[in-house]
Design an enzyme around this catalytic site. Structure first.
Site, PDB file in Angstrom:
ATOM      1  N   CYS A 117      -0.973   4.125   2.279  1.00 22.33           N
ATOM      2  CA  CYS A 117      -0.030   3.745   3.815  1.00 22.33           C
ATOM      3  C   CYS A 117      -0.505   2.658   4.065  1.00 22.33           C
ATOM      4  CB  CYS A 117      -1.637   4.668   4.504  1.00 22.33           C
ATOM      5  SG  CYS A 117      -3.154   3.577   3.694  1.00 22.33           S
ATOM      6  N   SER A 118      -1.575   2.234   4.341  1.00 21.40           N
ATOM      7  CA  SER A 118      -0.721   0.510   5.357  1.00 21.40           C
ATOM      8  C   SER A 118      -2.479   0.070   5.092  1.00 21.40           C
ATOM      9  CB  SER A 118      -0.688   0.979   6.366  1.00 21.40           C
ATOM     10  OG  SER A 118      -1.570   1.041   7.885  1.00 21.40           O
ATOM     11  N   CYS A 119      -3.259  -0.292   3.776  1.00 18.72           N
ATOM     12  CA  CYS A 119      -3.893  -0.504   3.487  1.00 18.72           C
ATOM     13  C   CYS A 119      -4.235  -2.341   4.364  1.00 18.72           C
ATOM     14  CB  CYS A 119      -4.660  -0.367   1.875  1.00 18.72           C
ATOM     15  SG  CYS A 119      -5.516   1.513   2.274  1.00 18.72           S
ATOM     16  N   CYS A 170       1.064  -1.308  -0.318  1.00 19.76           N
ATOM     17  CA  CYS A 170      -0.279  -0.258   0.075  1.00 19.76           C
ATOM     18  C   CYS A 170       0.658   0.864  -0.300  1.00 19.76           C
ATOM     19  CB  CYS A 170      -1.250   0.351   1.241  1.00 19.76           C
ATOM     20  SG  CYS A 170      -2.251   1.461   1.182  1.00 19.76           S
TER      21      CYS A 170
END
Lengths: 92, 237
Positions: B139-141, B136
């Site tokens: 971000c941190s999906c 991702c």
């Protein structure tokens, strides 16, 4: 939107530091923040969907501090004109 | 006023004769530089989080019991074990694998795993010709309901910045060398679409039960960061 969050293609962060396993949270406060984020997301974002733009609007240094990439840890609350609007959305 | 919040709290705790809380703390809160006057006062970030939670609870926006339940979910109910069950089922049941690749979310729900967010999960199949890697960049999906909390390296800017630009180099840093004859595909997650890698079933596991196969599947194999390696003992089974 260009910004520090859009880091794909940047070449300044060095090699990946890999760990094969780690706990879900490294400290108790991390777990509470994750829970608070989820609990308030439904309250706040349903009223005013600014979650993403709030992250992207962080000061670059604060953004990196939030990720633990800079010393200090934890972003400073950013205050500017218009923030009261967001505060009101939390207080309902 | 020159007195800081930390000075005030330290003084208050000293006056109260509080016993430093030692042993129960873990992680960052337990780590202090040598000589630092410390453990009876929580770290600034811990204090800030406590204050935030108290304020939100006071305003009736959150309920601490509900937060406890969320933490329990994060720590105990979601995690790579869920994803491993999906992978093992796909390995032993070709019809399930076909459903998984055709309509991932519905097939995953067959095993009782449903996300709490309004996003889709797309399963991508590793083959001898194609290796898939998930990132991702923004971000941190991550497919939380199947893999739990994303690891620190997945969220790091080092990984996010280079996974798409130099996937083979990043994979090497993760301990994985992909043959040049194998195509590497990188999947950049979004808020709406989360990706989940179905790793290749290792050779030599043909006689293993579904339950035993679950134990083989690692978190990182379902991100595409690592291949599944059999130990000598597993190879003998």
């Amino acid at each position: 939107m260009n910004g520090i969050h859009d880091c794909g293609g940047m070449q300044c962060y060095g090699p990946v530091v890999y760990a094969s396993s780690e706990p879900a949270f490294h400290a108790a406060w991390e777990a509470r923040v994750a829970a608070l984020t989820h609990a308030t997301w439904y309250v706040k974002n349903a009223q005013l969907p600014t979650f993403r733009s709030d992250i992207e609007g962080l000061d670059p240094v604060d953004y990196l501090r939030m990720l633990g990439e800079c010393a200090g840890g934890g972003a400073r609350p950013r205050r500017k004109a218009g923030d009261q609007r967001r505060d009101r959305s939390l207080t309902g | 006023m020159s007195t800081t919040r930390r000075d005030f709290l330290s003084a208050a705790v000293s006056l109260a004769g509080a016993v430093p809380a030692v042993g129960a703390a873990s992680g960052a809160e337990a780590v202090h530089p040598a000589g630092h006057d410390h453990s009876d006062v929580p770290s600034d970030i811990a204090l800030r989080v406590k204050s935030l939670e108290s304020l939100l609870a006071e305003k009736g926006i959150v309920d601490s019991t509900a937060l406890d339940a969320l933490v329990d979910t994060f720590e105990n109910k979601v995690g790579p074990r869920n994803g491993a069950k999906v992978v093992a089922r796909a390995w032993v049941d070709p019809a399930y694998k076909a459903r998984l690749l055709a309509n991932s979310k519905a097939a995953i729900a067959e095993l009782g795993f449903t996300g709490w967010q309004d996003n889709d999960i797309i399963v991508i199949d590793n083959t001898p010709q194609v290796h898939n890697l998930v990132v991702c960049t923004l971000c941190s999906c991550y497919p939380w309901s199947l893999l739990g909390m994303p690891p620190t390296w997945y969220k790091s800017t080092a990984y996010r910045s280079r996974a798409a630009m130099d996937p083979r180099g990043v994979l090497r840093e993760l301990g994985t060398v992909i043959d040049n004859a194998v195509e590497v595909r990188v999947w950049d997650s979004t808020a709406a679409e989360r990706y989940f890698v179905l790793p290749e079933r290792p050779a030599g596991t043909e006689s293993m039960s579904e339950a035993a196969l679950v134990d083989l599947v690692t978190r990182d194999s379902m991100i595409g960061a690592r291949k599944i390696a059999l130990s000598t003992e597993e190879t003998r089974e």
